[in-house]
Design a protein around this motif. Structure first.
Motif, PDB file in Angstrom:
ATOM      1  N   GLN A  70       6.404  -4.486   0.941  1.00 57.79           N
ATOM      2  CA  GLN A  70       6.095  -3.194   1.566  1.00 57.79           C
ATOM      3  C   GLN A  70       7.388  -2.473   1.975  1.00 57.79           C
ATOM      4  O   GLN A  70       7.624  -2.230   3.160  1.00 57.79           O
ATOM      5  N   PRO A  71       8.196  -2.127   0.980  1.00 56.41           N
ATOM      6  CA  PRO A  71       9.484  -1.494   1.291  1.00 56.41           C
ATOM      7  C   PRO A  71       9.355  -0.155   2.004  1.00 56.41           C
ATOM      8  O   PRO A  71      10.198   0.185   2.834  1.00 56.41           O
ATOM      9  N   LEU A  72       8.310   0.617   1.691  1.00 50.27           N
ATOM     10  CA  LEU A  72       8.148   1.920   2.327  1.00 50.27           C
ATOM     11  C   LEU A  72       7.915   1.765   3.825  1.00 50.27           C
ATOM     12  O   LEU A  72       8.513   2.481   4.634  1.00 50.27           O
ATOM     13  N   ILE A  73       7.036   0.838   4.197  1.00 56.74           N
ATOM     14  CA  ILE A  73       6.756   0.587   5.614  1.00 56.74           C
ATOM     15  C   ILE A  73       8.025   0.145   6.323  1.00 56.74           C
ATOM     16  O   ILE A  73       8.355   0.615   7.421  1.00 56.74           O
ATOM     17  N   GLN A  74       8.771  -0.770   5.697  1.00 58.93           N
ATOM     18  CA  GLN A  74       9.995  -1.268   6.315  1.00 58.93           C
ATOM     19  C   GLN A  74      11.036  -0.156   6.480  1.00 58.93           C
ATOM     20  O   GLN A  74      11.723  -0.079   7.503  1.00 58.93           O
ATOM     21  N   ALA A  75      11.148   0.704   5.483  1.00 60.74           N
ATOM     22  CA  ALA A  75      12.113   1.799   5.557  1.00 60.74           C
ATOM     23  C   ALA A  75      11.723   2.799   6.646  1.00 60.74           C
ATOM     24  O   ALA A  75      12.580   3.267   7.411  1.00 60.74           O
ATOM     25  N   ILE A  76      10.430   3.119   6.734  1.00 60.32           N
ATOM     26  CA  ILE A  76       9.970   4.051   7.765  1.00 60.32           C
ATOM     27  C   ILE A  76      10.233   3.484   9.153  1.00 60.32           C
ATOM     28  O   ILE A  76      10.670   4.190  10.064  1.00 60.32           O
ATOM     29  N   ARG A  77       9.969   2.180   9.334  1.00 58.89           N
ATOM     30  CA  ARG A  77      10.271   1.498  10.600  1.00 58.89           C
ATOM     31  C   ARG A  77      11.727   1.719  11.000  1.00 58.89           C
ATOM     32  O   ARG A  77      12.035   2.115  12.129  1.00 58.89           O
ATOM     33  N   ALA A  78      12.616   1.414  10.056  1.00 54.41           N
ATOM     34  CA  ALA A  78      14.049   1.490  10.336  1.00 54.41           C
ATOM     35  C   ALA A  78      14.473   2.914  10.686  1.00 54.41           C
ATOM     36  O   ALA A  78      15.262   3.131  11.612  1.00 54.41           O
ATOM     37  N   LEU A  79      13.946   3.890   9.954  1.00 51.74           N
ATOM     38  CA  LEU A  79      14.320   5.284  10.198  1.00 51.74           C
ATOM     39  C   LEU A  79      13.737   5.795  11.519  1.00 51.74           C
ATOM     40  O   LEU A  79      14.380   6.577  12.232  1.00 51.74           O
ATOM     41  N   LEU A  80      12.541   5.332  11.850  1.00 51.34           N
ATOM     42  CA  LEU A  80      11.954   5.691  13.149  1.00 51.34           C
ATOM     43  C   LEU A  80      12.839   5.209  14.283  1.00 51.34           C
ATOM     44  O   LEU A  80      13.053   5.916  15.272  1.00 51.34           O
ATOM     45  N   LEU A  81      13.368   3.991  14.126  1.00 47.08           N
ATOM     46  CA  LEU A  81      14.184   3.419  15.200  1.00 47.08           C
ATOM     47  C   LEU A  81      15.484   4.186  15.389  1.00 47.08           C
ATOM     48  O   LEU A  81      15.917   4.396  16.528  1.00 47.08           O
ATOM     49  N   ILE A  82      16.120   4.618  14.308  1.00 45.52           N
ATOM     50  CA  ILE A  82      17.384   5.348  14.496  1.00 45.52           C
ATOM     51  C   ILE A  82      17.137   6.694  15.178  1.00 45.52           C
ATOM     52  O   ILE A  82      17.945   7.136  15.996  1.00 45.52           O
ATOM     53  N   VAL A  83      16.015   7.322  14.873  1.00 48.22           N
ATOM     54  CA  VAL A  83      15.684   8.574  15.560  1.00 48.22           C
ATOM     55  C   VAL A  83      15.457   8.288  17.046  1.00 48.22           C
ATOM     56  O   VAL A  83      15.947   9.015  17.923  1.00 48.22           O
ATOM     57  N   GLU A  84      14.725   7.195  17.321  1.00 51.20           N
ATOM     58  CA  GLU A  84      14.448   6.827  18.718  1.00 51.20           C
ATOM     59  C   GLU A  84      15.736   6.561  19.483  1.00 51.20           C
ATOM     60  O   GLU A  84      15.899   7.008  20.628  1.00 51.20           O
ATOM     61  N   LEU A 162       8.237   7.246  20.174  1.00 52.12           N
ATOM     62  CA  LEU A 162       8.845   6.821  18.909  1.00 52.12           C
ATOM     63  C   LEU A 162       9.010   5.304  18.862  1.00 52.12           C
ATOM     64  O   LEU A 162       8.739   4.674  17.835  1.00 52.12           O
ATOM     65  N   PHE A 163       9.444   4.712  19.985  1.00 51.29           N
ATOM     66  CA  PHE A 163       9.627   3.262  20.014  1.00 51.29           C
ATOM     67  C   PHE A 163       8.286   2.543  19.920  1.00 51.29           C
ATOM     68  O   PHE A 163       8.190   1.468  19.311  1.00 51.29           O
ATOM     69  N   ALA A 164       7.242   3.131  20.505  1.00 50.67           N
ATOM     70  CA  ALA A 164       5.909   2.548  20.399  1.00 50.67           C
ATOM     71  C   ALA A 164       5.425   2.561  18.948  1.00 50.67           C
ATOM     72  O   ALA A 164       4.860   1.583  18.461  1.00 50.67           O
ATOM     73  N   LEU A 165       5.656   3.669  18.244  1.00 53.19           N
ATOM     74  CA  LEU A 165       5.276   3.756  16.832  1.00 53.19           C
ATOM     75  C   LEU A 165       6.059   2.729  16.007  1.00 53.19           C
ATOM     76  O   LEU A 165       5.503   2.076  15.111  1.00 53.19           O
ATOM     77  N   TYR A 166       7.350   2.580  16.332  1.00 57.26           N
ATOM     78  CA  TYR A 166       8.169   1.554  15.671  1.00 57.26           C
ATOM     79  C   TYR A 166       7.587   0.165  15.931  1.00 57.26           C
ATOM     80  O   TYR A 166       7.482  -0.661  15.012  1.00 57.26           O
ATOM     81  N   GLY A 167       7.188  -0.097  17.170  1.00 53.74           N
ATOM     82  CA  GLY A 167       6.605  -1.391  17.501  1.00 53.74           C
ATOM     83  C   GLY A 167       5.301  -1.647  16.773  1.00 53.74           C
ATOM     84  O   GLY A 167       5.044  -2.764  16.300  1.00 53.74           O
ATOM     85  N   LEU A 168       4.462  -0.619  16.647  1.00 54.18           N
ATOM     86  CA  LEU A 168       3.189  -0.768  15.936  1.00 54.18           C
ATOM     87  C   LEU A 168       3.413  -1.027  14.446  1.00 54.18           C
ATOM     88  O   LEU A 168       2.740  -1.862  13.833  1.00 54.18           O
ATOM     89  N   LEU A 169       4.380  -0.309  13.846  1.00 56.60           N
ATOM     90  CA  LEU A 169       4.701  -0.552  12.440  1.00 56.60           C
ATOM     91  C   LEU A 169       5.291  -1.950  12.241  1.00 56.60           C
ATOM     92  O   LEU A 169       5.066  -2.585  11.211  1.00 56.60           O
ATOM     93  N   THR A 170       6.016  -2.436  13.252  1.00 57.47           N
ATOM     94  CA  THR A 170       6.551  -3.793  13.179  1.00 57.47           C
ATOM     95  C   THR A 170       5.419  -4.807  13.170  1.00 57.47           C
ATOM     96  O   THR A 170       5.449  -5.787  12.426  1.00 57.47           O
ATOM     97  N   ARG A 171       4.415  -4.574  14.010  1.00 55.52           N
ATOM     98  CA  ARG A 171       3.234  -5.451  14.010  1.00 55.52           C
ATOM     99  C   ARG A 171       2.541  -5.425  12.650  1.00 55.52           C
ATOM    100  O   ARG A 171       2.139  -6.461  12.125  1.00 55.52           O
ATOM    101  N   TYR A 172       2.403  -4.222  12.100  1.00 58.84           N
ATOM    102  CA  TYR A 172       1.745  -4.085  10.799  1.00 58.84           C
ATOM    103  C   TYR A 172       2.543  -4.798   9.723  1.00 58.84           C
ATOM    104  O   TYR A 172       1.979  -5.531   8.893  1.00 58.84           O
ATOM    105  N   ALA A 173       3.863  -4.611   9.711  1.00 58.24           N
ATOM    106  CA  ALA A 173       4.712  -5.248   8.706  1.00 58.24           C
ATOM    107  C   ALA A 173       4.683  -6.763   8.823  1.00 58.24           C
ATOM    108  O   ALA A 173       4.799  -7.483   7.823  1.00 58.24           O
ATOM    109  N   ALA A 174       4.492  -7.264  10.054  1.00 57.61           N
ATOM    110  CA  ALA A 174       4.506  -8.707  10.295  1.00 57.61           C
ATOM    111  C   ALA A 174       3.324  -9.417   9.647  1.00 57.61           C
ATOM    112  O   ALA A 174       3.342 -10.655   9.515  1.00 57.61           O
ATOM    113  N   GLN A 175       2.313  -8.659   9.220  1.00 53.91           N
ATOM    114  CA  GLN A 175       1.174  -9.277   8.545  1.00 53.91           C
ATOM    115  C   GLN A 175       1.575  -9.872   7.200  1.00 53.91           C
ATOM    116  O   GLN A 175       0.960 -10.814   6.716  1.00 53.91           O
TER     117      GLN A 175
END
Length: 294
Positions: A70-84, A162-175
């Motif tokens: 899931q590279p797209l999810i991982q990339a979005i996570r990372a980009l969300l965090l830098i904005v945060e 933004l950090f909450a959205l990053y955390g939720l995407l992290t949970r999703y990616a962890a599946q």
């Protein structure tokens, strides 16, 4: 997984919270003197090097750490965090450490509120009540409608969302991905994303500030190492409440170094928000043990 040692895990979490608070103080100092994007970019260069070094020492090396379905999810996570991170550092400069951290402590409540609609997790009435109480605490901090309210106070609130959205995407990616893979993508894609933006804002830096920048980079790597060790030896639910100590450490640094003051409404609001957050963590732990409980 190492043998469980909750006491050691708590000690490591407290140490990590102190290091991250010190990092926030350094970020405030440097971002006051130089462009925020440049400061965050250099910090991410060191972070990416640290991430790659950690991955290289694991079984399978960098190739295994980078492997994801899931590279797209991982990339979005990372980009969300830098904005945060950029938004939060701007908050440090505009509002100071105390008020920024006071508002940012609401992020676990935002995660709890959004975990139902976004991840399909069950959030029971007890946790919804805690979320409501927590956001009353945020209103106490922000004082909307009062003469002292500043729209700038919305900057750390944006960071919390933004950090909450990053955390939720992290949970999703962890599946489907390991923590090592998510960590690798966070550092490497984040560094690339920040470089694309930050390189246009390069400014010459004085010798002493390069020293502070070096300390900032080392503190970031140290904090993440302490967190990795912490979660390796103890359950996240057992140590997570101690992460709130970052607010305490940041407040002490803000008052001692930057001359900030702790206003009464901020102190009262923080007590409400942290209390609600701790109760939410408690109910979430119960829900994992007793499916159906909220």
């Amino acid at each position: 997984m190492s043998q469980q040692n909750t006491r050691l895990g708590v000690t490591l979490m407290i140490a990590a919270s102190f290091v991250f608070a010190a990092q926030d103080g350094l970020s405030r100092h440097l971002a006051t003197e130089y462009n925020v994007f440049m400061v965050v970019m250099i910090r991410y260069w060191f972070f990416a090097a640290f991430v790659v070094a950690v991955a290289a020492r694991k079984a399978g090396g960098v190739r295994a750490a980078a492997a994801t379905s899931q590279p797209l999810i991982q990339a979005i996570r990372a980009l969300l965090l830098i904005v945060e991170v950029c938004v939060m550092v701007i908050a440090f400069v505009v509002l100071g450490l105390i008020e920024s951290h006071a508002v940012f402590t609401s992020y676990p409540l935002v995660i709890a509120a959004l975990s139902g609609p976004l991840l399909g997790e069950k959030v029971g009435p007890w946790r919804w009540a805690a979320i409501g109480v927590g956001f009353i605490g945020v209103l106490v901090i922000l004082q909307p409608g009062m003469g002292v309210f500043s729209p700038a106070a919305l900057i750390p609130l944006t960071s919390a969302v933004l950090f909450a959205l990053y955390g939720l995407l992290t949970r999703y990616a962890a599946q489907r991905d390991s923590a090592a893979t998510s960590f690798f993508w966070t550092g490497t894609v984040g560094a690339v994303g920040m470089t694309v933006v930050g390189v246009w804002f390069w400014e010459p830096m004085t010798g002493p500030d390069w020293v502070w920048m070096g300390v900032l980079c080392v503190s970031g790597a140290t904090g993440h190492y302490l967190l990795i060790r912490c979660y390796d030896v103890a359950e996240a639910s057992a140590v997570q409440p101690f992460a709130y100590l970052q607010l305490v450490f940041a407040t002490v640094i803000a008052m001692a170094v930057f001359g900030e003051t702790l206003e009464a409404n901020v102190a009262i609001g923080v007590v409400i928000v942290v209390g609600a957050g701790l109760f939410t963590l408690y109910r979430e732990r119960i829900a994992r043990r007793l499916p159906g409980a909220g």
